[in-house]
Design an enzyme around this catalytic site. Sequence first.
Site, mmCIF file in Angstrom:
data_model
loop_
_atom_site.group_PDB
_atom_site.id
_atom_site.type_symbol
_atom_site.label_atom_id
_atom_site.label_comp_id
_atom_site.label_asym_id
_atom_site.label_seq_id
_atom_site.Cartn_x
_atom_site.Cartn_y
_atom_site.Cartn_z
ATOM 1 N N TYR A 242 0.754 -1.347 -0.042
ATOM 2 C CA TYR A 242 -0.014 -0.036 -0.018
ATOM 3 C C TYR A 242 0.945 1.305 -0.012
ATOM 4 O O TYR A 242 1.672 1.295 0.833
ATOM 5 C CB TYR A 242 -0.924 0.061 1.242
ATOM 6 C CG TYR A 242 -2.096 1.181 1.126
ATOM 7 C CD1 TYR A 242 -3.244 0.628 0.428
ATOM 8 C CD2 TYR A 242 -1.914 2.296 1.440
ATOM 9 C CE1 TYR A 242 -4.302 1.410 0.483
ATOM 10 C CE2 TYR A 242 -3.030 3.302 1.442
ATOM 11 C CZ TYR A 242 -4.279 2.666 1.065
ATOM 12 O OH TYR A 242 -5.141 3.589 0.980
ATOM 13 N N TYR B 12 -5.410 5.577 -7.510
ATOM 14 C CA TYR B 12 -5.434 5.352 -6.095
ATOM 15 C C TYR B 12 -7.104 4.943 -6.005
ATOM 16 O O TYR B 12 -7.631 6.063 -5.973
ATOM 17 C CB TYR B 12 -4.989 6.591 -5.343
ATOM 18 C CG TYR B 12 -4.802 6.234 -3.701
ATOM 19 C CD1 TYR B 12 -4.155 5.394 -3.156
ATOM 20 C CD2 TYR B 12 -5.763 7.293 -3.081
ATOM 21 C CE1 TYR B 12 -4.272 5.215 -1.663
ATOM 22 C CE2 TYR B 12 -6.028 7.051 -1.627
ATOM 23 C CZ TYR B 12 -5.262 6.297 -1.036
ATOM 24 O OH TYR B 12 -5.433 5.864 0.288
#
Lengths: 146, 382
Positions: B287, B337
Amino acid sequence: MSPETLPALLSPVPDEDGAPFWEYAARGELRVQACSDCGEPRFPPRPCCPHCRSFAGQWRRMSGKGRIWSYVVPHPPLLPAYAAHAPYNVILVELAEAPRIRLVGNLVAGPGAPLDSVPPERVRIGARVEAVFGGDGLPRWVLERS
Amino acid sequence: MAGFKDATAVVGIGQTDFAKRLPESEKALACRAVLAALDDAGIAPGEVDALASYTMEETDEVEVAKALGLGDLTFFSKVGYGGGGSCATVAHLAAAVATGQATVGVAWRSRKRGSGPRPWKNTAVQLPTPAQWTRPFGLLRPVDEIGMLARRYMHQYGASRDHLFNVALACRNRANQNPAAIMYERPLTRDMYMSSRWISEPLCLFDNCLETDGALACVVVSRERARDCRQRPVYVHAAAQGLPAQHHGMVNYWNDDPLTGPAWTAARHLWKHADLAPDDVDVAQIYDAFTPLILLSLEGYGFCGRGEGGAFTEGGALETGGRLPVNTGGGGLSEAYVHGFNLINEGVKQLRGTSTAQVPGASTCLVTAGEGVPTSALLLRN
């Protein structure tokens, strides 16, 4: 924008646990919640001591001295009131009496001075600072005079 | 975790276009991604009996189920803490399927962050704890909160901006191979990185993820059912969530040790219940809302020691052919994203052998959710 039309900086929106901190700060006192039974300070404030599970708490007055643990220098895009001061510093202060309690704040030139009153290059990790209170009831920090 | 290990598989993945601005609503994008994932699996919408999503998702289960004509749902789950919930959606479905609570589960994420609102700009609704301790002082955005940890990390361990650049570059290089990525055919150089504008010093423009509109979904079924699906199954080998003792969210400043975050907690559980160790991981999807999170995660998940995350990135370690290729679709920094869901789907692509930046022979992939918030992780294998 003139000072009259410039939007204000954000004010704290206290919750029930945090309200005493801001009430003391409005009187120029830096106080931290501590357990009445085991004595451990804790931050952010909460109803129960995570060390001994006591619900008895008190607000302990701090010397207001500490050291810069870290800092950032925000640049736009930012909310307008903050963009007007950018780049400014936001510091994280480790309190002298309770090193694991770290308060977010700003390093300023003096009480009531704006967020950008200290040049970013003067901010450094480890610097000794002390709390000051301007007119807005928020604790801010100045470099400790040695 | 007997009964969980490899008991379920991801058999379908789907996604919409990624762009700064898409015309359709979040709900419509969610529906398209879910249908695409079901089609990929070869499973009819009417067979779906479980859904999982995560918070800050505007489209709820009722909307998705009724729009797509899903079957009777017997399991639904919404995981908290924003980007920390991505991998947990798959984990919850895997647990539900493995324990017989459902048979076909779909997880999804739909988001219009490129053109939609950003929660921290909403000053009309000021959140109390922890915002009361941070926002009045101008610590306003996630980048400011993570920048504080990044500065301390760099100070404490000697990590440099070059280390952060290594992360940004690896993601960008992979995005340059991925036609679906927002940063496809847009190379990044060290000079561009070093001369880009600051967002919150010590973090610059290229340390930040992309604001994106888009949606993704994936389908989870039992190992047995997976044999009948269109695609090669990708097994959910292990999964974990992580909310460490005395954690405080993005502003973990009040923890005794703010630089060991939720990744450490999730990792301990993950490796304990896996037949694999960090050295066995062929490729990782980590992440990357901000570059420093990858350094912290490399340490947390055990790929290197404490304080060694910066040095780990040296010598092309994160690139294809390196010690640990990461974010092979481009990640949040350069593909899209979408709160980390693209990392899950990219992990599945790697283990199917269909990534645009395929790691030859990849058979194990770690996927992680947001570090810096209560998190989750998946260990996938084929």
